[in-house]
Enzyme design. Structure first.
Site, short mmCIF file in Angstrom:
data_model
loop_
_atom_site.label_atom_id
_atom_site.label_comp_id
_atom_site.label_asym_id
_atom_site.label_seq_id
_atom_site.Cartn_x
_atom_site.Cartn_y
_atom_site.Cartn_z
N HIS A 79 39.97 106.28 27.99
CA HIS A 79 40.16 107.46 27.81
C HIS A 79 39.20 108.16 26.98
O HIS A 79 39.00 108.03 25.86
CB HIS A 79 41.60 107.61 27.22
N CYS A 80 38.66 109.17 27.35
CA CYS A 80 37.45 110.05 26.61
C CYS A 80 37.97 111.26 26.03
O CYS A 80 38.21 112.27 27.05
CB CYS A 80 36.16 110.20 27.62
N PRO A 81 37.91 111.41 25.04
CA PRO A 81 38.63 112.94 24.41
C PRO A 81 37.55 113.83 24.73
O PRO A 81 37.70 115.14 24.76
CB PRO A 81 38.95 112.55 22.88
N GLY A 136 38.15 115.21 28.00
CA GLY A 136 39.60 115.38 28.06
C GLY A 136 40.22 114.69 29.07
O GLY A 136 41.18 115.63 29.55
N ASN A 137 40.06 113.67 29.40
CA ASN A 137 40.78 112.92 30.60
C ASN A 137 40.35 111.64 30.59
O ASN A 137 39.50 111.33 29.87
CB ASN A 137 40.02 113.59 31.93
#
Length: 386
Positions: A168-170, A173-174
């Protein structure tokens, strides 16, 4: 009078999907709920490129080559397109089991494991699956009530099982999964090239200006639009942003290039699924770097299985009251319509014609009577009283 009107309220499936995601544009855009760092990513990219195109590019295009801003614009547009494609797409979310499916899976597990004595821990819910002559374990997800496919994992932030889950890559944002990993890789690759490009030509810009008017005069030079701020201060700001971005973005690009060459995910690398104590060979690797890169970056993209914009129809019945004013001379139309009357709610008003009277001579023989004769009751009339 009251009329029941049935109205159909159209509900899209994305409005009823579980998990912690946000949807925009009637379900076409799907993102995580935590989007603050994604907005920071947009601000850094747009701000740095805006400063570069506004100040350094004009000078470099005249002094060196007009191709410098053109190539920078191509890199910028490509990076933005891949970023938005990564952020706004379905990463490969697996739908949760329906109640009937979850009950069937529970019955199947109980039949396989048998009755567990009270106080003992039940055995792990695992299925064995063979891939390339190697056993791979399929784990059961207690949240989604399904056995996850190979390489899938449950994201604790989005609360969904994602196929070929990477991480999960902040910053985007997804989640990054099977359906958007190639766009994520192209984004960090193009962003690395754009960062190196801007960083290099910022230094070239300061060097050229220093050779002409001296370094101290370059520091004092101010653009017309920003009289209170030195132009070189803006350039130094760009250089600092690019310098600190290089360490993270270029390093991340190298790490994912290594994973693509091995056909491996970040989640598998962190858990040590194919290395470390297990010493299990990666069943998804083709043993060839070119084949692995082609499969990950150029393979067919599977469609989304969520059907976010599918329609769920719900009927709602509402009662409406209304009255029709009538004039003093109007009459209600007859209840039944003859063959000559209008159909489908249209009525034709015609004058009432009195029914013709039937004379005694025209009556049947048993009905005829002489004048002054009283009517004779039928013979069965007296039996009904007894």
């Amino acid at each position: 009078m009251s009329v029941m009107v049935a109205r159909k309220k159209v509900v899209r499936k994305w409005e009823k999907l579980p998990g912690r995601n946000t949807f925009c544009c009637d379900g076409r855009i799907m993102m995580a709920r935590q989007k603050g760092i994604f907005y920071l990513t947009l601000f850094l990219i747009l701000g740095t490129c805006a400063l570069f195109f506004a100040f350094e590019c004009r000078y470099l295009a005249v002094q060196l080559s007009p191709a410098i801003p053109v190539f920078a614009a191509v890199l910028f547009l490509f990076a933005m397109a891949t970023l938005l494609r990564t952020s706004f797409s379905d990463p490969g979310v697996i739908p949760r089991a329906l109640p009937d499916e979850a009950a069937f899976i529970e019955m199947e597990i109980e039949a396989t494991n048998g009755t567990v004595p009270q106080g003992q821990r039940p055995p792990p819910r695992i299925k064995n699956f063979q891939i390339n002559n190697q056993i791979v374990k399929l784990k059961y997800c207690y949240t989604c009530k399904i056995f996850r496919p190979p390489r899938a994992s449950h994201c604790s932030i989005c609360d969904n099982c994602v196929e070929r889950f990477d991480h999960h890559c902040p910053w985007v944002g997804n989640c990054v999964g099977k359906r958007n990993y190639r766009y994520f890789y192209l984004f960090i690759l193009s962003l690395s090239l754009l960062t190196i490009y801007i960083f290099t030509f910022n230094i070239v810009y300061v060097a050229l200006k220093s050779l002409k008017i001296g370094f101290l005069n370059t520091l004092k030079e101010t653009p017309g639009t920003y009289p209170s701020m030195s132009l070189t201060v803006l350039t130094v700001l760009e250089v600092l942003i690019c310098f600190f971005t290089l360490w993270s973005v270029v390093g991340l690009t190298g790490f994912h290039t290594f994973l693509v060459a091995l056909n491996q995910t970040t989640n598998e690398d962190i858990k040590g699924s194919w290395t470390g104590k297990n010493r299990v060979q990666n069943p998804y690797s083709h043993g060839n770097i070119v084949k692995n890169c082609c499969e990950v970056l150029c393979g067919p993209l599977p469609p989304s299985v969520l059907d976010r914009r599918g329609i769920l129809q719900q009927e709602e019945s509402t009662a409406q009251e209304g009255s029709c004013p009538r004039g003093p001379g109007t009459q209600e139309p007859p209840a039944t319509q003859g063959p000559g009357q209008a159909q489908e709610g249209h009525s034709v008003l015609s004058p009432q014609v009195p029914a013709p009277s039937v004379s005694d001579s025209e009556m049947p023989e048993e009905k005829q009577r002489t004048p002054g004769e009283l009517p004779v009751p039928p013979p069965d009339a007296g039996r009904a009283e007894h």
